[in-house]
Design a protein around this motif. Structure first.
Motif, PDB file in Angstrom:
ATOM      1  N   PHE A   1       0.999  -1.013   0.024  1.00 25.90           N
ATOM      2  CA  PHE A   1      -0.017   0.040   0.192  1.00 25.90           C
ATOM      3  C   PHE A   1       0.648   1.423  -0.071  1.00 25.90           C
ATOM      4  O   PHE A   1       2.011   1.317   0.715  1.00 25.90           O
ATOM      5  CB  PHE A   1      -0.746   0.303   1.414  1.00 25.90           C
TER       6      PHE A   1
ATOM      7  N   ARG B   1      -3.634 -12.164  14.060  1.00 29.47           N
ATOM      8  CA  ARG B   1      -3.198 -10.975  15.398  1.00 29.47           C
ATOM      9  C   ARG B   1      -4.762 -10.195  14.271  1.00 29.47           C
ATOM     10  O   ARG B   1      -3.749  -9.674  12.839  1.00 29.47           O
ATOM     11  CB  ARG B   1      -2.628 -10.788  15.998  1.00 29.47           C
ATOM     12  N   SER B   2      -4.656  -8.949  14.637  1.00 27.88           N
ATOM     13  CA  SER B   2      -5.451  -7.369  13.990  1.00 27.88           C
ATOM     14  C   SER B   2      -3.806  -7.252  13.180  1.00 27.88           C
ATOM     15  O   SER B   2      -3.299  -7.179  13.972  1.00 27.88           O
ATOM     16  CB  SER B   2      -5.839  -6.524  14.947  1.00 27.88           C
TER      17      SER B   2
ATOM     18  N   ALA C   1      -2.401  -8.287  10.439  1.00 31.34           N
ATOM     19  CA  ALA C   1      -1.901  -9.395   9.687  1.00 31.34           C
ATOM     20  C   ALA C   1      -2.188  -9.463   8.650  1.00 31.34           C
ATOM     21  O   ALA C   1      -0.437  -9.747   8.408  1.00 31.34           O
ATOM     22  CB  ALA C   1      -1.568 -10.639  10.944  1.00 31.34           C
TER      23      ALA C   1
ATOM     24  N   LYS D   1      -5.056  -9.949   7.047  1.00 29.91           N
ATOM     25  CA  LYS D   1      -6.434 -11.040   6.861  1.00 29.91           C
ATOM     26  C   LYS D   1      -7.288 -10.891   5.537  1.00 29.91           C
ATOM     27  O   LYS D   1      -7.585 -10.831   5.087  1.00 29.91           O
ATOM     28  CB  LYS D   1      -7.169 -11.647   8.097  1.00 29.91           C
ATOM     29  N   SER D   2      -7.680  -8.716   5.947  1.00 34.69           N
ATOM     30  CA  SER D   2      -9.132  -8.858   4.792  1.00 34.69           C
ATOM     31  C   SER D   2      -8.190  -8.311   3.685  1.00 34.69           C
ATOM     32  O   SER D   2      -8.699  -8.076   2.953  1.00 34.69           O
ATOM     33  CB  SER D   2      -8.974  -7.348   6.070  1.00 34.69           C
TER      34      SER D   2
HETATM   35  N1  ADP Z   1      -5.896   0.717   1.758  1.00 35.52           N
HETATM   36  C1  ADP Z   1      -4.647   0.648   2.865  1.00 35.52           C
HETATM   37  N2  ADP Z   1      -4.461   1.228   2.587  1.00 35.52           N
HETATM   38  C2  ADP Z   1      -2.728   1.784   3.452  1.00 35.52           C
HETATM   39  N3  ADP Z   1      -2.926   0.284   4.580  1.00 35.52           N
HETATM   40  C3  ADP Z   1      -3.535  -0.212   4.569  1.00 35.52           C
HETATM   41  C4  ADP Z   1      -4.442  -0.240   4.082  1.00 35.52           C
HETATM   42  N4  ADP Z   1      -5.976  -1.417   3.973  1.00 35.52           N
HETATM   43  C5  ADP Z   1      -4.826  -2.053   4.596  1.00 35.52           C
HETATM   44  N5  ADP Z   1      -3.555  -1.115   5.278  1.00 35.52           N
HETATM   45  C6  ADP Z   1      -2.638  -1.820   5.924  1.00 35.52           C
HETATM   46  O1  ADP Z   1      -2.696  -3.790   6.044  1.00 35.52           O
HETATM   47  C7  ADP Z   1      -2.865  -4.280   7.374  1.00 35.52           C
HETATM   48  C8  ADP Z   1      -3.307  -4.818   6.510  1.00 35.52           C
HETATM   49  O2  ADP Z   1      -4.344  -4.862   7.732  1.00 35.52           O
HETATM   50  P1  ADP Z   1      -5.445  -5.400   7.439  1.00 35.52           P
HETATM   51  O3  ADP Z   1      -5.549  -6.727   6.270  1.00 35.52           O
HETATM   52  O4  ADP Z   1      -7.009  -5.260   7.054  1.00 35.52           O
HETATM   53  O5  ADP Z   1      -5.235  -6.857   8.659  1.00 35.52           O
HETATM   54  P2  ADP Z   1      -6.278  -7.912   9.312  1.00 35.52           P
HETATM   55  O6  ADP Z   1      -7.768  -7.944   8.526  1.00 35.52           O
HETATM   56  O7  ADP Z   1      -5.573  -8.772   9.303  1.00 35.52           O
HETATM   57  O8  ADP Z   1      -6.425  -7.560  10.673  1.00 35.52           O
HETATM   58  C9  ADP Z   1      -2.197  -2.835   8.014  1.00 35.52           C
HETATM   59  O9  ADP Z   1      -1.263  -2.663   8.528  1.00 35.52           O
HETATM   60  C10 ADP Z   1      -3.508  -2.217   7.527  1.00 35.52           C
HETATM   61  O10 ADP Z   1      -3.327  -0.526   8.738  1.00 35.52           O
END
Ligand code: ADP
Ligand code: MG
Length: 360
Positions: A25, A55-56, A58, A60-61
């Motif tokens: 990103f 963990r939060s 990591a 996953k999303s």
């Molecule tokens: N659109 C984005 N722009 C910048 N950073 C992002 C974006 N989406 C996620 N991140 C970063 O990527 C990392 C993983 O996010 P995410 O996949 O949401 O983790 P999880 O679902 O495991 O909590 C986090 O540090 C988050 O801040």
């Protein structure tokens, strides 16, 4: 040409394959890029329930959003049912999203629509006529157990009922893959179990592949036959849930699991544990064994082998993805002779062990 029209021959039994997937990103305007996913290789078996835990933060999303094209990989390939998502244009993506349903932690329902009309929404968007929509939605309302709630608005429903609408809506386009992003994380434990049961039924009865991400070990333990552990954007461990949960190799898995699986140590004991023994310390060890019947003979043999000094701190029979296992947390003197005797016994019996730490 749009790749959706020329699917690859479906020779593999994987529904989703991540191949060396990296997602970064930012990185513009002189800012350093943030690597959210780093060289992910993972396959999701067709027809199964696969969990991804971590963990939060990591990743996953981000990982799951690559599957339906809500995010695009920076490098590597994401292949869904033989089609590489990254190559899809607008129409291909639309087709893909009909094949891939998704449910969310906060349900994402429209408050101005009834349960029925929320479920109908993806079909309206797809241009289906009113009669066909009714024929499709009515059985879905029953399937998720909301037969008498079809005309209610989200505000009139409980969290579990809202998630049931979310599930029915995700199924409306008859997808072959269901993605779940923390779908039970906003629910109480009892409601969580009922939603997990529903997902299990849907997987079995409709043959739908389920890929779920969660930070809750309990969720994976209850329904996922396969699991991958993600840490700082990397898959650190993956395989059969039973194998991984009973013998976690990576320290992230071990620490995620230690509170959730099998015999639990009181926090005040855990907090005082040290990674290395001092003179006079005791070793605290978790033993995992298979089959409930192993419990009694194992306890007796442990005392016989290690000596009367052995102390049992916790014990439980537990179940992972439907398979029973037992675990004991024991302590004994951390002197070289005792440790040696214990190690020999574990080797002979093939017991899975994890040293939790050392303490007085
Ligand atoms: N659109 C984005 N722009 C910048 N950073 C992002 C974006 N989406 C996620 N991140 C970063 O990527 C990392 C993983 O996010 P995410 O996949 O949401 O983790 P999880 O679902 O495991 O909590 C986090 O540090 C988050 O801040
Ligand atoms: Mg997330």
């Amino acid at each position: 040409m749009d790749r959706a029209e020329t699917p690859l021959a479906q020779t593999s039994d994987s529904m989703v394959a991540f191949e060396s997937v990296t997602k970064r990103f930012g990185g513009s305007n002189g800012q350093p890029a943030f690597t959210a996913l780093d060289g992910v290789d993972l396959t999701v078996a067709r027809g199964g329930i696969t969990g991804i835990i971590g963990r939060s933060g990591a990743g996953k999303s981000t990982l799951i959003r690559l599957v339906n094209g809500l995010e695009k990989a920076s490098s590597g390939r994401v292949v869904v049912d033989g089609i590489e998502v990254g190559t899809l244009a607008e129409t291909g993506l639309r087709d893909l999203r009909r094949q891939v349903g998704m449910i969310f932690q906060h349900f994402n329902l429209l408050s101005s629509r009834t349960a029925f009309d929320n479920i109908a929404l993806p079909l309206e968007i797809a241009g289906m006529d009113r009669k066909a929509i009714r024929d499709r939605v009515a059985p879905l309302v029953d399937l998720v157990g909301l037969g008498d709630k079809a005309d209610r608005y989200p505000a009139e429903l409980s969290g579990g009922q809202k998630q049931r609408i979310g599930i029915a809506r995700a199924l409306a386009t008859e997808p072959k893959l269901l993605l779940s992003d923390e779908a039970t994380s906003a629910l109480d434990p009892e409601t969580t179990q009922s939603i997990l049961e529903l997902l299990k039924d849907i997987n079995r009865d409709l043959g739908l592949t389920v890929l779920l991400i969660t930070h809750e070990m309990e969720v994976v333990k209850t329904i996922a036959s396969q699991v991958a552990v993600i840490d700082k954007g990397k898959i650190v461990e993956s395989g059969r849930t039973f194998d991984i949960f009973t013998a976690p190799q990576h320290e992230t898995t071990q620490s995620l699991l230690s509170a959730a699986i099998g015999a639990k140590l009181p926090e005040w004991i855990r907090a005082d544990l040290k990674p290395q023994p001092a003179p006079g310390d005791r070793a605290l060890v978790r033993l995992v064994f298979f089959g409930e019947t192993a419990f009694q003979p194992l306890t007796a043999r442990l005392v016989a082998e290690i000596g009367p000094d052995l102390n049992i701190l916790a014990g439980a029979i537990d179940e992972i993805a439907g398979e029973p296992f037992g675990s004991l947390v024991v302590s004994y003197a951390a002197d070289p002779q005792t440790l040696e005797r214990a190690a020999r016994f574990y080797q002979q019996t093939g017991l899975t062990t994890e040293v939790l730490g050392y303490g007085a």
